[in-house]
Enzyme design. Sequence first.
Site, PDB file in Angstrom:
ATOM      1  N   HIS A   1       0.286  30.489  34.392  1.00 15.80           N
ATOM      2  CA  HIS A   1       0.735  30.063  33.389  1.00 15.80           C
ATOM      3  C   HIS A   1       1.323  28.949  33.515  1.00 15.80           C
ATOM      4  O   HIS A   1       1.636  28.232  32.564  1.00 15.80           O
ATOM      5  CB  HIS A   1       1.777  31.367  33.548  1.00 15.80           C
ATOM      6  CG  HIS A   1       1.572  33.059  33.003  1.00 15.80           C
ATOM      7  ND1 HIS A   1       0.803  33.262  32.253  1.00 15.80           N
ATOM      8  CD2 HIS A   1       1.753  34.169  33.484  1.00 15.80           C
ATOM      9  CE1 HIS A   1       0.164  34.363  31.822  1.00 15.80           C
ATOM     10  NE2 HIS A   1       1.426  35.172  33.223  1.00 15.80           N
TER      11      HIS A   1
ATOM     12  N   LEU B   1       6.949  16.172  13.720  1.00 15.59           N
ATOM     13  CA  LEU B   1       6.467  17.089  14.311  1.00 15.59           C
ATOM     14  C   LEU B   1       7.341  18.419  14.071  1.00 15.59           C
ATOM     15  O   LEU B   1       8.430  18.435  14.999  1.00 15.59           O
ATOM     16  CB  LEU B   1       5.774  17.562  15.898  1.00 15.59           C
ATOM     17  CG  LEU B   1       4.860  18.449  16.103  1.00 15.59           C
ATOM     18  CD1 LEU B   1       3.335  17.943  14.696  1.00 15.59           C
ATOM     19  CD2 LEU B   1       4.343  18.434  17.162  1.00 15.59           C
TER      20      LEU B   1
ATOM     21  N   SER C   1       3.828  37.944  23.262  1.00 21.60           N
ATOM     22  CA  SER C   1       4.441  38.531  22.052  1.00 21.60           C
ATOM     23  C   SER C   1       4.906  39.814  22.890  1.00 21.60           C
ATOM     24  O   SER C   1       5.437  39.767  23.912  1.00 21.60           O
ATOM     25  CB  SER C   1       2.605  38.877  21.821  1.00 21.60           C
ATOM     26  OG  SER C   1       2.639  40.030  23.008  1.00 21.60           O
TER      27      SER C   1
ATOM     28  N   ASP D   1      -4.862  31.553  25.448  1.00 16.73           N
ATOM     29  CA  ASP D   1      -4.927  32.897  25.742  1.00 16.73           C
ATOM     30  C   ASP D   1      -5.409  32.407  27.489  1.00 16.73           C
ATOM     31  O   ASP D   1      -6.659  31.128  26.549  1.00 16.73           O
ATOM     32  CB  ASP D   1      -5.434  33.336  24.829  1.00 16.73           C
ATOM     33  CG  ASP D   1      -6.051  34.729  25.411  1.00 16.73           C
ATOM     34  OD1 ASP D   1      -4.879  34.977  26.546  1.00 16.73           O
ATOM     35  OD2 ASP D   1      -6.835  35.895  25.164  1.00 16.73           O
TER      36      ASP D   1
END
Length: 246
Positions: A42, A136, A70, A25
């Site tokens: 961004h 990973l 989201s 965020d």
Amino acid sequence: MAVLSSQAQPNEQACVPRHVAIIMDGNGRWARGRGKPRTMGHRAGIEAVRRTVEAAGDLGIEYLTLYGFSTENWKRPESEVTDLMGLLRFFLKRELATLHRNNVKIRIIGDRSRFADDIRDLLDGAEQKTRNNTRLNLTIALSYGARAEITEAVREIARQVASGQITADAVTEDLIENNLSTAGLPDPDLLIRTSGEQRISNFLLWQSAYTEFVFEDVLWPDFDRSHLEKAIENFAGRERRFGAVI
Ligand code: IPE
Ligand code: IPE
Ligand code: MG
């Protein structure tokens, strides 16, 4: 939990969380602070993603889960959503080869049906190409909302009960877990949120029941290896009790 390799970390006693989740965020505020449009934040955020994935692999983290977009983020102005989709395309095209070369396995969680066809293809392709990688496990939450995820799981289980496939008594925590988009992933040990906000914003509500939270004031585009190491050090000092007495 794995012990950090002496080469990679400052404190040899520190324990590395197996699964780290991050709410990335602060991109907009980072840009505003520089008098730039939000998109620039961004864009800079993508570089932070690249640094973080690299650092996580080096530090021996097995699972890294990043909250990228989201379900509620679709409510942002159309121009910002369009810019974010463009950046997502750019990221998937530019980074896939590197991620694959670095043995990173990609998994996408969230509602894919809301993306344009070409993005859906890129997401499917990234998972497909990297499915056998082992270094990973990188999960990216896109168009993700935990309430939607839990609702979908409940709907699926209700169908099974209604059709007589299972009885209501067969509905267990394990069954619910297996119907979430994160099925098969361990719960996050550590959740980091950047930008100083201290809330979960509809991320991994079920999975974070016993997760340790670390809130960092740094804005996401400025996040680097040192912030990750600091959060891990903080985590290493926590006493996890899972409701029991130790
Ligand atoms: C996080 O940064 C990125 C996304 C949610 C897509 P924000 O865009 O939320 O940045 P702030 O919180 O407005 O600074
Ligand atoms: C959460 O950040 C979502 C992501 C980081 C992808 P937001 O910026 O959307 O959350 P709120 O609105 O501050 O709660
Ligand atoms: Mg935000």
